[in-house]
Design a protein around this motif. Structure first.
Motif, PDB file in Angstrom:
ATOM      1  N   ASP A 194      -1.054   2.541 -15.730  1.00  0.00           N
ATOM      2  CA  ASP A 194      -2.365   2.018 -16.116  1.00  0.00           C
ATOM      3  C   ASP A 194      -3.215   3.069 -16.812  1.00  0.00           C
ATOM      4  OD1 ASP A 194      -1.808  -0.489 -15.037  1.00  0.00           O
ATOM      5  OD2 ASP A 194      -2.468   0.138 -13.042  1.00  0.00           O
ATOM      6  N   GLY A 195      -2.681   4.271 -16.947  1.00  0.00           N
ATOM      7  CA  GLY A 195      -3.380   5.337 -17.642  1.00  0.00           C
ATOM      8  C   GLY A 195      -4.117   6.292 -16.725  1.00  0.00           C
ATOM      9  N   THR A 196      -4.254   7.526 -17.157  1.00  0.00           N
ATOM     10  CA  THR A 196      -4.984   8.553 -16.438  1.00  0.00           C
ATOM     11  C   THR A 196      -5.371   9.638 -17.432  1.00  0.00           C
ATOM     12  OG1 THR A 196      -4.899  10.188 -14.637  1.00  0.00           O
ATOM     13  CG2 THR A 196      -2.891   9.877 -15.897  1.00  0.00           C
ATOM     14  N   TYR A 197      -6.368  10.403 -17.094  1.00  0.00           N
ATOM     15  CA  TYR A 197      -6.573  11.632 -17.851  1.00  0.00           C
ATOM     16  C   TYR A 197      -5.510  12.611 -17.379  1.00  0.00           C
ATOM     17  CZ  TYR A 197      -8.596  15.600 -20.186  1.00  0.00           C
ATOM     18  OH  TYR A 197      -8.766  16.675 -21.022  1.00  0.00           O
ATOM     19  N   ALA A 198      -4.891  13.340 -18.311  1.00  0.00           N
ATOM     20  CA  ALA A 198      -3.816  14.276 -17.970  1.00  0.00           C
ATOM     21  C   ALA A 198      -3.852  15.476 -18.896  1.00  0.00           C
ATOM     22  CB  ALA A 198      -2.451  13.589 -18.059  1.00  0.00           C
ATOM     23  N   TYR A 199      -3.541  16.622 -18.331  1.00  0.00           N
ATOM     24  CA  TYR A 199      -3.343  17.841 -19.108  1.00  0.00           C
ATOM     25  C   TYR A 199      -1.860  17.962 -19.481  1.00  0.00           C
ATOM     26  CZ  TYR A 199      -7.845  19.174 -16.995  1.00  0.00           C
ATOM     27  OH  TYR A 199      -9.154  19.215 -16.574  1.00  0.00           O
ATOM     28  N   PHE A 200      -1.595  18.730 -20.538  1.00  0.00           N
ATOM     29  CA  PHE A 200      -0.216  18.982 -20.950  1.00  0.00           C
ATOM     30  C   PHE A 200      -0.011  20.483 -21.146  1.00  0.00           C
ATOM     31  CE2 PHE A 200      -0.668  14.556 -21.764  1.00  0.00           C
ATOM     32  CZ  PHE A 200       0.610  14.004 -21.677  1.00  0.00           C
ATOM     33  N   ALA A 201       1.156  20.974 -20.720  1.00  0.00           N
ATOM     34  CA  ALA A 201       1.506  22.389 -20.898  1.00  0.00           C
ATOM     35  C   ALA A 201       2.044  22.551 -22.317  1.00  0.00           C
ATOM     36  CB  ALA A 201       2.540  22.817 -19.864  1.00  0.00           C
ATOM     37  N   THR A 202       1.205  22.999 -23.216  1.00  0.00           N
ATOM     38  CA  THR A 202       1.508  22.957 -24.643  1.00  0.00           C
ATOM     39  C   THR A 202       2.411  24.101 -25.095  1.00  0.00           C
ATOM     40  OG1 THR A 202      -0.729  23.878 -24.862  1.00  0.00           O
ATOM     41  CG2 THR A 202      -0.416  21.592 -25.494  1.00  0.00           C
ATOM     42  N   GLY A 213      -8.328  17.686 -10.013  1.00  0.00           N
ATOM     43  CA  GLY A 213      -7.588  16.530  -9.516  1.00  0.00           C
ATOM     44  C   GLY A 213      -6.728  15.833 -10.534  1.00  0.00           C
ATOM     45  N   TYR A 214      -6.833  16.197 -11.805  1.00  0.00           N
ATOM     46  CA  TYR A 214      -6.044  15.510 -12.830  1.00  0.00           C
ATOM     47  C   TYR A 214      -4.638  16.104 -12.937  1.00  0.00           C
ATOM     48  CZ  TYR A 214     -10.239  13.055 -14.343  1.00  0.00           C
ATOM     49  OH  TYR A 214     -11.343  12.240 -14.375  1.00  0.00           O
ATOM     50  N   PRO A 215      -3.644  15.251 -13.240  1.00  0.00           N
ATOM     51  CA  PRO A 215      -2.256  15.722 -13.306  1.00  0.00           C
ATOM     52  C   PRO A 215      -1.990  16.587 -14.532  1.00  0.00           C
ATOM     53  CG  PRO A 215      -2.385  13.436 -13.999  1.00  0.00           C
ATOM     54  CD  PRO A 215      -3.755  13.800 -13.503  1.00  0.00           C
ATOM     55  N   ILE A 216      -0.953  17.402 -14.408  1.00  0.00           N
ATOM     56  CA  ILE A 216      -0.489  18.249 -15.503  1.00  0.00           C
ATOM     57  C   ILE A 216       0.951  17.876 -15.812  1.00  0.00           C
ATOM     58  CG2 ILE A 216      -0.109  20.610 -16.298  1.00  0.00           C
ATOM     59  CD1 ILE A 216      -2.035  21.489 -14.026  1.00  0.00           C
ATOM     60  N   GLY A 275       0.822  -1.206   0.000  1.00  0.00           N
ATOM     61  CA  GLY A 275       0.000   0.000   0.000  1.00  0.00           C
ATOM     62  C   GLY A 275       0.855   1.255   0.000  1.00  0.00           C
ATOM     63  N   ARG A 276       1.924   1.251   0.803  1.00  0.00           N
ATOM     64  CA  ARG A 276       2.806   2.409   0.833  1.00  0.00           C
ATOM     65  C   ARG A 276       3.498   2.588  -0.495  1.00  0.00           C
ATOM     66  NH1 ARG A 276       4.011   0.495   6.093  1.00  0.00           N
ATOM     67  NH2 ARG A 276       5.914  -0.489   5.344  1.00  0.00           N
ATOM     68  N   ALA A 277       3.873   1.447  -1.121  1.00  0.00           N
ATOM     69  CA  ALA A 277       4.611   1.528  -2.384  1.00  0.00           C
ATOM     70  C   ALA A 277       3.730   2.042  -3.504  1.00  0.00           C
ATOM     71  CB  ALA A 277       5.175   0.160  -2.742  1.00  0.00           C
ATOM     72  N   GLN A 278       2.409   1.920  -3.340  1.00  0.00           N
ATOM     73  CA  GLN A 278       1.499   2.292  -4.402  1.00  0.00           C
ATOM     74  C   GLN A 278       0.770   3.602  -4.102  1.00  0.00           C
ATOM     75  OE1 GLN A 278      -1.023  -1.108  -5.042  1.00  0.00           O
ATOM     76  NE2 GLN A 278       0.686  -2.458  -5.478  1.00  0.00           N
ATOM     77  N   LEU A 279       1.357   4.444  -3.271  1.00  0.00           N
ATOM     78  CA  LEU A 279       0.752   5.742  -3.021  1.00  0.00           C
ATOM     79  C   LEU A 279       0.599   6.498  -4.326  1.00  0.00           C
ATOM     80  CD1 LEU A 279       2.556   6.976   0.217  1.00  0.00           C
ATOM     81  CD2 LEU A 279       0.186   6.244  -0.009  1.00  0.00           C
ATOM     82  N   SER A 280      -0.474   7.241  -4.424  1.00  0.00           N
ATOM     83  CA  SER A 280      -0.761   8.004  -5.629  1.00  0.00           C
ATOM     84  C   SER A 280       0.332   9.031  -5.899  1.00  0.00           C
ATOM     85  CB  SER A 280      -2.099   8.729  -5.472  1.00  0.00           C
ATOM     86  OG  SER A 280      -2.272   9.694  -6.473  1.00  0.00           O
ATOM     87  N   PRO A 281       0.665   9.270  -7.173  1.00  0.00           N
ATOM     88  CA  PRO A 281       1.585  10.370  -7.507  1.00  0.00           C
ATOM     89  C   PRO A 281       1.081  11.718  -7.004  1.00  0.00           C
ATOM     90  CG  PRO A 281       1.320   8.910  -9.388  1.00  0.00           C
ATOM     91  CD  PRO A 281       0.304   8.463  -8.362  1.00  0.00           C
ATOM     92  N   ALA A 282      -0.234  11.826  -6.783  1.00  0.00           N
ATOM     93  CA  ALA A 282      -0.775  13.060  -6.216  1.00  0.00           C
ATOM     94  C   ALA A 282      -0.314  13.265  -4.779  1.00  0.00           C
ATOM     95  CB  ALA A 282      -2.297  13.048  -6.276  1.00  0.00           C
ATOM     96  N   ILE A 283       0.209  12.221  -4.151  1.00  0.00           N
ATOM     97  CA  ILE A 283       0.777  12.316  -2.800  1.00  0.00           C
ATOM     98  C   ILE A 283       2.300  12.456  -2.863  1.00  0.00           C
ATOM     99  CG2 ILE A 283       1.096  11.085  -0.604  1.00  0.00           C
ATOM    100  CD1 ILE A 283      -1.583   9.661  -1.197  1.00  0.00           C
TER     101      ILE A 283
END
Length: 455
Positions: A319-327, A230-233, A17-25
């Motif tokens: 596994d994929g996510t919706y993500a924004y990109f700084a274009t 909540g989606y990553p950039i 569980g610790r190893a799989q913490l969200s990148p948002a953390i």
């Protein structure tokens, strides 16, 4: 033996569980010792601001991560030559970012003025706007400092809204940021003007800085922030195909400038109050409504949707996510809509909160192991050198490095540091003897040395 097996299983589950913490953390740049610097116009010497940089605390529950941050970056800020009297000040913010963002299947929420996201160093993200628009009743600009108010007040959307990126370029510092009443922020990709292939501002010549990261066209860009839904950039480069294949390419905006000379309707054909004709003053691209969205073909997976994002595999989300990109464009110049917008893909809320009102776990881990992801891309320039030596680290620096300049006799001549959230260290070599020197870049358990000639 059954109790031992049970204990081992629980230990494995907890460790997993610790190893799989969200990148948002795990992705935030944390700091509780280093303070920031800034420039004032007319003085190219950095001034200490005594404000802690980056993020000071990261804590999380099952549903949210809470990030406490000053909003001040590790890289220098200022000056702002358009007359902005402000400097980056401590925002003392707490940001509540959802760990399980949800795509909005109804009418999308439009981005708003002010904070719409937060970079991993705690600096605010704004959308394209700067609060200035066209008032059709007076046929003049309205809103913003020094202008009369717009109809309906500062939060009312007008038919023609100014794009801050071209309109306020003279007011951005070297890192492409500026403050609003002390709230330092970026509207765009937070990489320094001088690192673009086509340099559109000369402010770095006198007031040098570097921005959050350096664009690297050979690697997937780092995760640089999170939108308020909540989606990553991410930065400018990613996998060509959404499944992580196809190599590394520049991820492109699907918005283009319209072929118009008069501003009488929006791109969708909606009849609106007239804006000013296209001219040298009100050039094409001056207003956000000068752009039109062109939905990409299914095969063009490196083009983004109307929110400036896509569902895709990234290094942090295999596994994929919706993500924004700084274009950016082919010259790495910021390209509309810049990061997020003009609408959110997910469900938007204002994520700035006054306190944490649930039980949380504090995250104190580092964002990566020490070491060099690709030491071949560490740049020491110019070489030969005369007046200065610059040491540029690739990508995003998420832990501290020591940079030492050593002479041919092995004597330490100078020592500098590149902190997390910075990318460059400089050595003034004007008083050095000619000869061979060595630049040693080291972290906790890695070291790289480069030879440089001082003439």
């Amino acid at each position: 033996m059954r109790p031992l097996i049970t204990l081992l299983l629980l230990t494995f589950l907890c460790t997993s569980g610790r190893a799989q913490l969200s990148p948002a953390i795990t992705s935030w740049l944390q700091n509780n010792s280093e303070t920031g610097t800034y420039y004032v116009e007319g003085n190219p010497t950095l001034i200490e601001n005594d404000i802690l940089v980056n993020c000071q605390k990261v804590e999380y529950s099952d549903d949210f991560v809470y990030v406490s941050a000053t909003g001040v970056p590790a890289y220098p800020t200022g000056p702002f030559p358009d007359g902005n009297p402000s400097q980056a000040t401590n925002q003392d913010g707490i940001y509540k970012i959802p760990l399980n963002p949800v795509q909005n299947t109804g009418t999308p929420d439009a981005t708003v003025g002010g904070n719409i996201g937060i970079f991993i160093n705690g600096v605010a993200l704004f959308d394209y706007r700067d609060g200035v628009a066209w008032n059709p009743n007076t046929n003049t600009i309205c809103g913003g400092p020094g202008n009369p108010p717009c109809p309906g007040g500062p939060v009312a959307q007008q038919d023609w809204n100014r794009d801050a990126i071209p309109a306020e370029r003279e007011g951005f510092d070297c890192s492409k940021g500026h403050p609003a009443m002390g709230n330092y922020h970026h509207h765009q990709n937070p990489s320094a003007f001088k690192l673009d292939l086509e340099v559109t501002s000369t402010i770095c010549n006198l007031y040098d800085a570097e921005g959050l990261y350096a664009i690297d066209s050979t690697r997937h860009s780092p995760l640089i922030g999170f939108a308020y839904d909540g989606y990553p950039i991410y930065g400018a480069y990613g996998y060509k195909n959404s499944d992580g294949t196809g190599g590394i390419v520049r991820i492109k905006s699907s918005y283009t400038l319209r072929d118009i000379t008069e501003r009488t309707e929006h791109a969708d054909g909606t009849d609106v109050s007239d804006g000013p004709p296209v001219s040298d003053t009100y050039f094409l691209g001056y207003f956000r409504e000068d752009y039109a969205y062109n939905a990409p073909a299914a095969a063009d997976q490196d083009y983004l949707d109307e929110h400036n994002g896509r569902f895709c595999v990234t290094p942090e989300y295999p596994d994929g996510t919706y993500a924004y990109f700084a274009t950016v464009d082919e010259n790495w110049v910021s390209a509309y809509p810049y990061a997020v917008g003009p609408t959110f893909a997910g469900e938007y809320e204002n994520r700035s909160v006054n306190s944490v009102n649930e039980t949380t776990t504090v995250y104190n881990g580092t964002t990566s192991v020490s070491g060099f992801a690709d030491d071949a891309n560490i740049t020491v320039f110019p070489n030969p050198a005369a007046d200065l030596i610059a040491v540029q680290l690739p990508g995003l620096v998420d832990h501290d490095f020591t940079v030492q300049l050593i002479n041919a006799d092995g004597k330490l001549v100078r020592e500098k540091f590149i902190r997390s959230g910075q990318t460059i260290a400089y050595f003034d070599t004007q008083t050095f003897y000619r000869g061979v020197y060595f630049v040693r870049i080291s972290s906790a358990d890695s070291e790289v040395t480069r030879k440089v000639i001082v003439e």
